[in-house]
Design a protein around this motif. Structure first.
Motif, PDB file in Angstrom:
ATOM      1  N   UNK A 149       0.846  -1.181   0.000  1.00 18.80           N
ATOM      2  CA  UNK A 149       0.000   0.000   0.000  1.00 18.80           C
ATOM      3  C   UNK A 149       0.890   1.242   0.000  1.00 18.80           C
ATOM      4  N   UNK A 150       0.316   2.408  -0.226  1.00 18.57           N
ATOM      5  CA  UNK A 150       1.162   3.606  -0.364  1.00 18.57           C
ATOM      6  C   UNK A 150       2.011   3.899   0.864  1.00 18.57           C
ATOM      7  N   UNK A 164     -11.721  10.093   1.014  1.00 14.34           N
ATOM      8  CA  UNK A 164     -11.363   9.124  -0.017  1.00 14.34           C
ATOM      9  C   UNK A 164     -10.779   7.868   0.634  1.00 14.34           C
ATOM     10  N   UNK A 165      -9.921   8.072   1.623  1.00 14.16           N
ATOM     11  CA  UNK A 165      -9.299   6.942   2.319  1.00 14.16           C
ATOM     12  C   UNK A 165     -10.323   6.075   3.028  1.00 14.16           C
ATOM     13  N   UNK A 211      -3.428  15.390   6.978  1.00 11.21           N
ATOM     14  CA  UNK A 211      -4.192  14.937   5.812  1.00 11.21           C
ATOM     15  C   UNK A 211      -5.277  15.946   5.438  1.00 11.21           C
ATOM     16  N   UNK A 212      -5.575  16.042   4.152  1.00  2.00           N
ATOM     17  CA  UNK A 212      -6.679  16.899   3.722  1.00  2.00           C
ATOM     18  C   UNK A 212      -7.999  16.186   3.990  1.00  2.00           C
ATOM     19  N   UNK A 213      -9.052  16.989   4.075  1.00  2.00           N
ATOM     20  CA  UNK A 213     -10.381  16.400   4.275  1.00  2.00           C
ATOM     21  C   UNK A 213     -10.718  15.461   3.117  1.00  2.00           C
ATOM     22  N   UNK A 243     -16.622   8.447  -1.794  1.00  2.00           N
ATOM     23  CA  UNK A 243     -16.162   8.980  -3.080  1.00  2.00           C
ATOM     24  C   UNK A 243     -17.023  10.126  -3.581  1.00  2.00           C
ATOM     25  N   UNK A 269      -9.993  19.310  -0.922  1.00  2.00           N
ATOM     26  CA  UNK A 269      -8.638  18.877  -1.269  1.00  2.00           C
ATOM     27  C   UNK A 269      -7.585  19.848  -0.766  1.00  2.00           C
ATOM     28  N   UNK A 320      -5.461  11.215   9.288  1.00  2.00           N
ATOM     29  CA  UNK A 320      -4.107  11.327   9.817  1.00  2.00           C
ATOM     30  C   UNK A 320      -3.738  12.801   9.954  1.00  2.00           C
ATOM     31  N   UNK A 371     -13.978  14.036  -5.560  1.00  2.00           N
ATOM     32  CA  UNK A 371     -12.687  14.572  -5.980  1.00  2.00           C
ATOM     33  C   UNK A 371     -12.561  14.485  -7.500  1.00  2.00           C
ATOM     34  N   UNK A 397      -8.687  13.699   1.265  1.00  2.00           N
ATOM     35  CA  UNK A 397      -7.950  12.441   1.371  1.00  2.00           C
ATOM     36  C   UNK A 397      -8.533  11.555   2.467  1.00  2.00           C
TER      37      UNK A 397
END
Lengths: 455, 92, 383
Positions: free
Chosen positions: B2-3, B37-38, B30-32, B42, B79, B27, B56, B34
């Protein structure tokens, strides 16, 4: 506020190289960027709190970035991140950069400077097609930004499509980070640069970089298909599949070749559009680039025709990070009154030649218009369907601006950044919708308090 | 893979934000967008004219598709907006 | 050969084409740019009776407001929807507010005189203002409601009027001269894309009408008066009427070359809020003036405090075609047979377009004019 010797807008490759060069030449610099970290789009990376031990894995040329970033603290460079510039103007005694600081606080701040470098970079150039407004369809740059800057995968089953060599690092990055990349669909030819063997031999680094992406894709069994395009995206509330079709040399879909590819994410991009609004606000002359797009016209010193204003990087022609680094350095030196070394000028010439070859190898062909249906949204903000644009043209609109005024594409919050290219092409005018006197939305209360004088 | 593993990251522990009443981990830094999305979210907005879902798109603050209302205040690009503990995020 | 060639595809030229065609004349419209790309394309689409003092222009405005209303109700040209829908006609009414009792006195005095000329004007006491506009600032002295004020989307209005006229449209054809016949009669136009002979020529070139008149050796004192408009992000409906401060009326009538601003605020069907109005005589300079934008923002937020946190997403400017006596130029130019003028409407071109078109059609066809044309005749500028 005491005026800076130089204001640099954009902390990507061009802006960083510029700020470091100018700082080393003794200038007092303010480096302004809207993002939370240095690096712009190209060197976008995760927050330090992620404590990445291999931050360069997702990047090409990470060491260059690290060296530039490390050089800043010793120089008289005032780094202002999370500062979004909403207006730039010339004043009798210099230049003014009007910003909104903070990601949600939006505190107005104005920086006066004797000189200014526009290093505002570019964003993805997109084309409309049925379903492109579904959640799960992202720009190629957007999918990469999410990965590089936030370490989040845009999706699990991904299709990458569009045109140009940028699709390769996007696909390779996603595959390496664990996404299943179902294919890379290049509307042009996959071997676009093979027609320019001399160029490739003159740029062995580029060849090696491309080969590296190729190896990654091969290792993950990602097919890379030329003359294929995603002509429609499907799904009810989110993307579930795309239609991929073979296209002819003019990008017209070849009937009978359509097939559905299940996926949850599409990363799509058709090159890049330089962000010119600040240069246009300042009155800089523009010219048409090899790819038909508008760029800031600069001389050998990266100077625009407006006294004290320079431009570097993608705003002077989309050419990639290595060229942006060189142009930024030249601009920084020029702003300090220093001549650029001949070696640097030669390197710029070679990299520009490479950029021209890329533009020639990956043009956008007009066949994409055949992908549109009457109800295909062209302007995402105002949700203007293709049929409305055709009505506007039938009513006598003859350029992008009059199409905008009659049918509203480009009137929404993005101000035509997303649809401007397509609207311009559909209206038959290259002008597009690039003129934006207010570059970032600003609260009326903040605009009301604007006084212009930063002292 | 994973990333996070790819770059050898060991992020600080996540905190919580709330999207439309549902807790979402984020985290630090982190952006809202992200964070949403994480968490597999979506679509977080409905368009004015056709009532279509959006989330996004450009990811870099240019397209304004990802706007959300944070803590009841004005609309913000998800973002570009860093998540803060306890943020209440609503569709714009 | 058309009976009439109209120079300029702005809303005034479009209305001239439309009413000339309705009078049975064949029409060609020429424009150097696209349809309605000049001042019309930079307008708010005002159809106002409220901002005009008693006199010839007010009579023209009340006739025009009625014509717009009639046009809006028509279902023409095989359309499925009435014309009003196509051009976003909104009979939203105007609300003029006064900050102080002194200003309110002047405003209600004006309203009294306007009523004599057929204007409906309803005095609104301060405690009732929020029934009209819930988000208005407190502390206002009162206002006047003008239900006849309306709005259209000006470019759509121009484009659809031209479409309905059946006129041949030649865009991208800059007029470079006038064709002259026996006795100096104007017999058509010369354009960059060829000559167009015609029975009559209508100069509806707006702010640039003086250049057309100069082709005939005439002086027509039409000058640009710049105005900026701010456009906000789309918001849920906040503002119902066209709302402006009484200072706007003074600004419209003033001759000052310097900057004047007054708050003019309205919502649109697209959800955006439009904010004006500024007036400056600075030639055709398009350079954005941030101090002007700041003043517009300050005045709008003073009137509607709720707007403070709403964001401006764009701004644009246009050039009102201004005549020194603030009256439009409408009718035959007796100095040059065959040439008619329909220009100089300053900021009221959208509102005054239909009545102007009727006057021009009557003048060309020799029909009875709908209002007294004398005050608007070009002859008033003849030395």
């Amino acid at each position: 506020m005491r005026p800076y010797d130089l204001a640099v807008v954009g902390a990507g490759p061009a802006g960083l190289a510029c700020a470091v060069a100018a700082g080393r030449a003794g200038l007092r610099v303010v480096l302004v960027d809207g993002g939370p970290r240095l690096g712009g789009q190209y060197y976008r990376h995760a927050p330090p709190s992620y404590r990445a031990t291999r931050p360069g894995v997702l990047h090409h040329g990470w060491r260059t970035f690290a060296a530039l970033a490390a050089a800043l603290p010793a120089l008289d460079v005032d780094v202002r991140l999370r500062h979004r510039v909403w207006a730039a103007e010339t004043a009798p005694d210099g230049l003014r950069l009007h910003c909104l600081a903070g990601d949600r606080e939006e505190t107005p701040v104005t920086f006066p400077a004797a000189r200014l470098v526009v290093a505002t970079g570019a964003h993805d150039r997109v084309l409309p097609f049925p379903g492109w407004d579904l959640p799960g369809v992202l720009t190629a740059g957007g999918a990469q930004a999410l990965l590089k800057g936030e370490l989040v995968l845009a999706g699990r089953k991904v299709v990458v499509a569009g045109t140009g060599p940028f699709l390769l690092p996007v696909a390779a990055g996603l595959a390496a980070a664990g996404a299943r990349v179902r294919g890379v669909f290049e509307a042009g030819r996959t071997a676009g640069l093979a027609a320019h063997p001399g160029i490739l031999l003159a740029h062995p680094g580029k060849l090696a970089e491309a080969a590296g992406y190729g190896l990654t894709l091969a290792a993950h069994r990602v097919p890379y298909r030329g003359r294929h395009a995603v002509v429609a995206a499907h799904g009810n509330t989110a993307l579930t599949s795309v239609t991929v079709a073979k296209v002819d040399a003019g990008w017209g879909p070849i009937p009978g070749t359509e097939r559905m590819v299940p996926c949850d994410t599409l990363a799509v991009g058709y090159g890049f559009t330089p962000q010119l609004e600040l240069a246009l606000q300042l009155g800089c002359a523009t010219r048409t680039d090899a790819d038909g797009g508008h760029i800031v016209a600069v001389d050998a010193r990266q100077a625009t025709d407006v006294p004290g204003v320079y431009a570097a990087g993608e705003s002077t022609g989309v050419g990639g990070a290595p060229l942006a680094l060189v142009e930024g350095r030249i601009a920084g030196l020029a702003a300090a009154g220093r001549p650029a070394p001949a070696r640097l000028l030669r390197l710029r010439a070679r990299l520009r030649e490479f950029a021209r070859a890329l533009h020639a190898a990956y043009p956008v062909r007009d066949g994409w218009r055949g992908w549109l249906r009457d109800d295909t949204v062209v302007c995402r903000c105002e949700e203007v369907p293709y049929a409305r644009l055709r009505e506007a043209l039938a009513l006598g609109a003859a350029d992008a601006r009059s199409v905008k005024l009659l049918a509203r594409p480009g009137m929404g919050p993005c101000q035509g950044r997303m649809c401007g290219y397509a609207v311009g092409r559909l209206a038959g005018s290259p002008e597009g919708l690039g003129h934006r006197p207010i570059a970032q939305p600003i609260r009326l209360a903040d605009l009301a308090r604007f006084e212009g004088d930063p002292t | 893979m994973n990333p996070l593993e790819l770059v050898g990251a060991s992020p600080e522990p996540p905190f919580e934000i709330v999207f439309a009443g549902t807790p979402v981990p984020a985290y630090p830094g982190q952006s809202i967008a992200a964070a949403l999305q994480g968490a597999g979210i979506r679509a977080w907005r409905t368009t004015r004219v056709r009532a279509r879902p959006r989330g996004l798109f450009c990811g870099i603050g240019v397209c304004f598709d990802c706007v959300v209302v944070v803590n009841g205040s004005a609309t913000l690009r998800a973002c570009l907006t860093e998540a803060r503990p306890g943020d209440e995020v609503e569709p714009a | 050969m058309p009976d009439v060639v109209v120079i300029g595809s702005g809303v005034v030229g479009a209305a001239c084409a439309y009413y000339a065609a309705r009078a049975g004349l064949t029409v060609t419209v020429v424009d150097r740019g696209p349809v309605a790309g000049g001042t019309t394309g930079a307008g708010e689409g005002n159809i106002l009776v409220s901002d005009k003092g008693p006199g010839a222009e007010l009579d023209l405005a009340t006739l025009s407001a009625r014509l717009w209303r009639d046009l809006a109700a028509e279902v023409a040209g095989g359309a499925e929807r009435p014309f009003g829908d196509l051009v976003e006609y909104e009979p939203k009414g105007g609300l003029v507010v006064a900050e102080t009792p002194g200003i309110l006195n002047a405003l209600t005095g004006l309203a009294d005189r306007q009523r004599v000329h057929g204007v409906t004007a309803v005095a609104v006491p301060p405690e009732d203002l929020r029934a009209y506009e819930p988000h208005l600032a407190g502390g206002l002295a009162g206002g006047v409601h003008y239900p006849q004020d309306a709005q259209v989307q000006p470019m759509l209005a121009a484009a659809h009027l031209i479409r309905l006229s059946g006129a041949r449209t030649r865009t991208g054809a800059e007029v470079t001269g006038l064709l002259r016949g026996a006795g100096g009669r104007v017999t058509g136009v010369r354009t960059a894309r060829g000559d167009i002979p015609a029975g009559a020529v209508v100069n509806a070139a707006g702010t640039w009408a003086g250049e057309i008149a100069a082709f005939a050796g005439l002086t027509l004192p039409v000058l640009p008066r710049r105005g900026f408009i701010l456009v906000t992000e789309p918001v849920p409906p906040l503002i119902r009427h066209k709302v402006y401060t009484a200072a706007y009326v003074a600004g419209v009538a003033s001759d000052d070359a310097g900057l004047e601003t007054s708050a003019v605020v309205e919502g649109t069907k697209a959800g955006t809020v439009l904010i004006g109005a500024s007036r400056e005589r600075v030639g055709f300079d398009r350079t954005v003036s941030l101090p002007v934008l700041a003043r517009l923002a300050a005045q709008a937020t003073a009137l509607f405090p709720r707007l403070a946190d709403v964001r401006v997403i764009r701004t644009y400017c246009g050039f009102r075609p201004y005549c020194p006596d603030h009256l439009p130029v409408i009718g035959a130019d007796r100095r040059t047979p065959g040439l008619f003028h329909a220009c100089g409407h300053e900021g009221a071109g959208i509102g005054l377009a239909p009545a102007t078109g009727r006057l021009i059609a009557a003048a060309i066809g020799g029909a009875e004019p709908p209002v007294d044309p004398a005050p608007f005749l070009p002859g008033r500028f003849a030395a």
